[in-house]
Design an enzyme around this catalytic site. Structure first.
Site, mmCIF file in Angstrom:
data_model
loop_
_atom_site.group_PDB
_atom_site.id
_atom_site.type_symbol
_atom_site.label_atom_id
_atom_site.label_comp_id
_atom_site.label_asym_id
_atom_site.label_seq_id
_atom_site.Cartn_x
_atom_site.Cartn_y
_atom_site.Cartn_z
ATOM 1 N N ARG A 211 0.839 -1.204 0.000
ATOM 2 C CA ARG A 211 0.000 0.000 0.000
ATOM 3 C C ARG A 211 0.871 1.250 0.000
ATOM 4 N NH1 ARG A 211 -3.526 -3.306 3.410
ATOM 5 N NH2 ARG A 211 -2.460 -2.683 5.322
ATOM 6 N N PHE A 227 -11.464 -5.172 -5.803
ATOM 7 C CA PHE A 227 -11.531 -5.977 -4.581
ATOM 8 C C PHE A 227 -11.056 -5.122 -3.397
ATOM 9 C CE2 PHE A 227 -10.440 -8.809 -8.148
ATOM 10 C CZ PHE A 227 -11.525 -9.667 -8.139
ATOM 11 N N ASP A 249 -16.038 -3.207 -4.861
ATOM 12 C CA ASP A 249 -16.112 -4.431 -4.074
ATOM 13 C C ASP A 249 -17.555 -4.927 -4.078
ATOM 14 O OD1 ASP A 249 -14.069 -5.801 -1.876
ATOM 15 O OD2 ASP A 249 -16.176 -6.143 -1.384
ATOM 16 N N ASP A 301 -6.095 -6.627 -6.222
ATOM 17 C CA ASP A 301 -5.737 -7.346 -4.993
ATOM 18 C C ASP A 301 -6.880 -8.284 -4.603
ATOM 19 O OD1 ASP A 301 -4.361 -8.122 -2.707
ATOM 20 O OD2 ASP A 301 -5.172 -6.475 -1.516
ATOM 21 N N CYS A 341 -2.286 -13.594 -3.101
ATOM 22 C CA CYS A 341 -2.041 -14.019 -1.721
ATOM 23 C C CYS A 341 -2.164 -15.529 -1.575
ATOM 24 C CB CYS A 341 -3.003 -13.312 -0.763
ATOM 25 S SG CYS A 341 -4.738 -13.712 -1.047
#
Length: 397
Positions: A211, A227, A249, A301, A341
């Site tokens: 970030r 997201f 989102d 992300d 991730c």
């Protein structure tokens, strides 16, 4: 007498290299009748003592090592591990002005199956292994010793506990129930965390460094934050001087929190400088492409796409699809900040997926920077599985 595990001949190599897992297929015999989570001694086939580990009869990872030294696994042991973990983090906690950070990163901090995040004066625990559950009282006692002013809350509402023969659990372990809003600070930005209902333990602390690094790409730019969850990347984009930020989102409560976070930091969100858009990102990207809408920066992300090896092929398709679409809606010379991730998604494979997406998008793409999880999510040299978050800054032409 402590129960014991004896390994198949030749299956002691990983433990001698300090890897903390013992798989069921590597066990020759078990002496005694260890219960779920009980501490056992681990021996090589020739009888040489190797480690103390937590026994998990329902998992393919049949034992997880607490220690490679002959020591008691009690509250004093946990105090030692917790203080080591805190000391590891002290420098950058002060440097980055953190009031929220990961205190314990499971195996990477020598505490298998235990994740603990600190949000101001709340410690939030995820106990994902049989050994962690078995040692819960000792762990809570140790946390009280190390952080006497903190409340302790459990968020062990994770399906992986079933593989360990455990039920999901949430609730107060010590002190008071967390309020709806616990505000933490990182790099001068205030962020509201919902400990009880938020994703994971309430927030994605692992993306803090990414970030911060994203700010250098956003000044005077139109930014699409996909997201977005509670707007972490969007907050940094606003701080970095973005002309406009669209946070997209599928969760309206997450978007409401994202807007609250922007207001909490007193960012100017008038005149559509910050948009909070409830949308399915996959559909939204196609709509923007079909409409010819273009952005200077797209931040991608997504949540974890692969929970198991069986899901990896599908995850590759998903990552390729969203990154191809992102490239198609970027202006020439625009920036794609993209992340995975999924621990099963190796960095080299993720890079290949981005390259394949560039071909399908018909765009020339250059990798200009690489990212990984923040420093409070360390990777122990003996446990490479601790590295899971990877990302790229790409220039798209």
């Amino acid at each position: 007498m402590t129960s014991a595990i004896y390994l198949v001949k030749g299956r002691d190599k990983s433990l001698r290299r300090k890897h903390p897992w013992v798989f069921s297929r590597g066990i020759q015999r078990i002496e005694g009748e260890p219960t779920l989570g009980e501490t056992v001694d681990v021996y090589a086939n020739d009888g040489q003592w190797l480690a103390k580990a937590a026994y998990s009869p329902h998992s393919q990872i049949r034992a997880r090592v607490w220690s490679f030294e002959k020591e008691d696994i009690d509250s004093a042991f946990f105090v030692k591990r917790i203080r080591q973990a805190q000391m590891l983090r002290d420098d950058f906690i002060e440097r980055d002005g953190l009031t929220g950070y990961r205190l314990i990163a499971a195996e990477s901090d020598g505490l298998p199956g235990i994740t603990i995040d600190k949000y101001d004066n709340y410690l939030v625990c995820q106990l994902l292994s049989a050994g962690a559950e078995y040692q819960k009282d000792a762990l809570v006692k140790a946390l009280n010793t190390c952080f006497p002013d903190c409340h302790i809350y459990e968020r062990s509402d994770v399906a992986v506990r079933k593989k360990e023969g455990l039920e999901e659990r949430v609730g107060v372990l010590h002190g008071e129930l967390p309020p709806k809003s616990v505000v933490i600070e990182e790099n001068g930005i205030k962020i509201n965390v919902d400990i009880v209902n938020g994703h994971k333990t309430g927030f994605y602390l692992d993306q803090r460094d990414s970030r911060f690094q994203s700010m250098k790409y956003v000044k005077d730019k139109d930014v699409l934050n996909c997201f977005s969850y509670t707007g972490g990347f969007g907050l940094y984009a606003l701080k970095g001087g973005a002309k406009r930020v669209i946070n997209a989102d599928v969760s309206q409560p997450a978007l409401d929190t994202a807007k609250f976070n922007a207001e909490l930091n007193e960012f100017d969100i008038s005149k559509k400088r910050a948009v909070f858009l409830n949308a399915d990102v996959f559909k939204l990207l196609r709509e923007y492409r079909d409409q010819g809408t273009k952005f200077d920066v797209v931040i991608m992300d997504p949540p974890k796409f692969a929970e198991s090896k069986a899901q990896l092929t599908g995850a590759c398709r998903g990552y390729k699809d969203i990154n191809m679409l992102a490239m198609q809606i970027l202006k020439p010379g625009g920036t794609l900040l993209t992340y995975s991730c999924s621990g099963l998604m190796e960095q080299a494979l993720f890079q290949k997926i981005i390259a394949d997406a560039a071909l399908d998008a018909g765009r020339d793409v250059k990798f200009v920077e690489r990212f990984e999880q923040a420093a409070d999510h360390p990777t122990d040299t003996a446990y490479p599985e601790g590295f899971y978050l990877k990302g790229f800054a790409c220039k798209v032409f």
